[in-house]
Design a protein around this motif. Structure first.
Motif, short mmCIF file in Angstrom:
data_model
loop_
_atom_site.label_atom_id
_atom_site.label_comp_id
_atom_site.label_asym_id
_atom_site.label_seq_id
_atom_site.Cartn_x
_atom_site.Cartn_y
_atom_site.Cartn_z
N ALA A 163 -5.50 3.57 -3.20
CA ALA A 163 -5.05 2.28 -2.69
C ALA A 163 -3.70 1.91 -3.31
CB ALA A 163 -6.08 1.20 -2.99
N VAL A 164 -3.50 2.24 -4.56
CA VAL A 164 -2.22 1.99 -5.22
C VAL A 164 -1.12 2.83 -4.56
CG1 VAL A 164 -0.92 2.20 -7.37
CG2 VAL A 164 -3.27 1.37 -7.42
N ARG A 165 -1.43 4.09 -4.32
CA ARG A 165 -0.43 4.98 -3.69
C ARG A 165 -0.01 4.43 -2.33
NH1 ARG A 165 0.49 8.33 0.02
NH2 ARG A 165 -1.58 8.07 0.94
N ARG A 166 -0.99 3.97 -1.54
CA ARG A 166 -0.67 3.43 -0.22
C ARG A 166 0.13 2.13 -0.33
NH1 ARG A 166 -6.16 4.64 0.87
NH2 ARG A 166 -6.60 2.40 0.86
N ARG A 178 0.19 -5.03 -8.38
CA ARG A 178 0.98 -5.02 -9.62
C ARG A 178 1.36 -3.59 -10.01
NH1 ARG A 178 -2.63 -7.19 -12.56
NH2 ARG A 178 -2.16 -9.29 -11.83
N MET A 179 0.42 -2.67 -9.91
CA MET A 179 0.73 -1.29 -10.25
C MET A 179 1.69 -0.69 -9.22
SD MET A 179 -1.77 1.98 -11.06
CE MET A 179 -2.11 1.53 -12.76
N ALA A 180 1.52 -1.02 -7.95
CA ALA A 180 2.43 -0.51 -6.92
C ALA A 180 3.86 -0.99 -7.17
CB ALA A 180 1.95 -0.96 -5.54
N GLU A 181 4.01 -2.25 -7.54
CA GLU A 181 5.35 -2.77 -7.85
C GLU A 181 5.97 -2.04 -9.05
OE1 GLU A 181 4.59 -6.89 -8.41
OE2 GLU A 181 4.21 -7.26 -6.27
N GLN A 237 3.63 3.02 -1.03
CA GLN A 237 4.23 3.57 0.19
C GLN A 237 4.65 2.44 1.13
OE1 GLN A 237 1.58 5.79 2.88
NE2 GLN A 237 3.12 7.42 2.91
N ALA A 238 3.82 1.40 1.22
CA ALA A 238 4.15 0.26 2.07
C ALA A 238 5.39 -0.47 1.58
CB ALA A 238 2.96 -0.70 2.13
N PHE A 273 8.19 3.47 -1.19
CA PHE A 273 8.30 4.57 -2.14
C PHE A 273 7.09 5.49 -1.99
CE2 PHE A 273 7.65 6.60 -6.30
CZ PHE A 273 8.91 7.16 -6.49
N ASN A 274 7.35 6.77 -1.83
CA ASN A 274 6.27 7.74 -1.61
C ASN A 274 5.88 8.43 -2.91
OD1 ASN A 274 5.95 7.38 1.22
ND2 ASN A 274 7.82 8.57 1.56
N ALA A 275 4.93 7.88 -3.60
CA ALA A 275 4.33 8.56 -4.75
C ALA A 275 3.21 9.45 -4.24
CB ALA A 275 3.78 7.54 -5.75
N THR A 276 2.83 10.44 -5.03
CA THR A 276 1.76 11.34 -4.64
C THR A 276 0.66 11.33 -5.70
OG1 THR A 276 2.79 13.23 -5.75
CG2 THR A 276 3.38 12.85 -3.44
N LEU A 277 -0.51 11.83 -5.31
CA LEU A 277 -1.58 12.03 -6.28
C LEU A 277 -1.38 13.40 -6.92
CD1 LEU A 277 -4.73 10.62 -4.43
CD2 LEU A 277 -3.26 9.50 -6.11
N GLY A 278 -1.32 13.43 -8.24
CA GLY A 278 -0.93 14.63 -8.96
C GLY A 278 -2.07 15.46 -9.49
N GLY A 279 -3.24 15.31 -8.94
CA GLY A 279 -4.37 16.07 -9.44
C GLY A 279 -5.34 15.19 -10.19
#
Length: 310
Positions: free
Chosen positions: A257-260, A231-234, A263-264, A267-273
């Motif tokens: 896990a949400v970031r991956r 849900r968060m990935a969407e 990505q699947a 969309f390539n989100a990153t971890l921001g710290g």
């Protein structure tokens, strides 16, 4: 039967430590215990050298899951006052606070002194309130004034120092609040979305204008499942959110896990710290104080959200 046994074990623990002696018997200062290091920082700033303070939880400790040790129970049983957050932040210590009250130790639930109209309801636990009030500086100022008043009432001989240190702290907090508003205003409205490991930042979002979403609920005792991750990935893909944030007291694996998952979906989100939500950083670092923690959080959030999503 389980609750009866729990009560008997807790009583035995308290009785077992009540007669123990520790150093510092000649110290006639007010003996104070704080549960989290966020509360400890506040009480230390106001109390100064006029109090003897012990904080139970250090950097990176999750108060939602924390279980008091025998040493913690000993410290609390010998204290003049215990400051804790309340609203079930220290959920596994609730019975211990009640036991302390019955034994004549004064206990103060700091988040519960804030007027109910300023609190946010908990979506996870109907009838309860979100306990993370320190992430709105204006609410933590209310708490600071209450700590001052309690210390003055318990130790009037040192009232002048308590009042002076609180006045200085409130000035610093007012400057901090202005800084947070100024930094937040640099982020355009469509990007003012804060995605974190658990739902600790609602007061922060309400105060400084961010739409906050947490993978886990208000309490980390609530596990996030596969559906929550998806849900968060969407949401990330739909809103093109470039960055997610881990928290110092929550394992990074959930937000990773949400970031991956995003990505699947292309969309390539990153971890921001790392943000500091439920605990300060290490002593001796800027993030080891409330002022430094809040400055770190807003700077990390703004820099992350202003990144180019491509």
């Amino acid at each position: 039967m389980r609750f009866l046994l729990h009560g008997l074990l807790l009583s035995a623990l308290l009785l077992g430590v009540a007669g123990c002696e520790t150093g510092g018997e000649d110290d006639d200062r007010l003996r104070v215990v704080a549960t989290t290091n966020i509360i400890g920082d506040l009480v230390r700033t106001i109390g100064g050298d006029d109090i003897s303070l012990a904080s139970l939880m250090g950097p990176g400790i999750d108060p939602h899951l924390y279980r008091a040790s025998e040493g913690d129970a000993h410290r609390m049983s010998r204290a003049d006052i215990v400051f804790y957050n309340g609203h079930h932040l220290e959920g596994r210590m609730t019975d211990l606070f009640e036991q302390m009250g019955q034994r004549g130790v004064r206990t103060e639930a700091l988040a519960e002194v804030i007027p109910d109209g300023l609190l946010i309801s908990s979506p996870d636990y109907p009838g309860h309130r979100d306990p993370h009030v320190w992430l709105d500086v204006s609410l933590w100022q209310i708490v600071a004034e209450h700590v001052r008043d309690v210390l003055v009432a318990m130790d009037p001989d040192n009232a002048e120092g308590f009042r002076a240190r609180t006045a200085a702290l409130l000035d610093e907090m007012a400057e901090l609040d202005s800084y947070l508003h100024e930094r937040a205003s640099a982020v355009p409205d469509p990007r003012r979305v804060l995605l974190t490991s658990h739902d600790a930042f609602k007061y922060f979002g309400k105060a400084y204008g961010f739409d906050v979403r947490g993978l886990q609920g208000i309490s980390t005792a609530t596990e996030a499942g596969t559906a929550d991750v998806q849900r968060m990935a969407e949401f990330i893909v739909e809103r093109q959110i470039p960055v997610l944030f881990a928290e110092s007291s929550v394992p990074e694996r959930g937000i990773e896990a949400v970031r991956r998952a995003a990505q699947a979906k292309g969309f390539n989100a990153t971890l921001g710290g790392t943000l500091y939500g439920d605990a300060l950083g290490d002593r001796g670092t800027p993030e080891g104080t409330y002022i430094g923690m809040m400055r770190h959080n807003i700077d990390t959030i703004v820099e992350g959200l202003l990144r180019d999503p491509n």
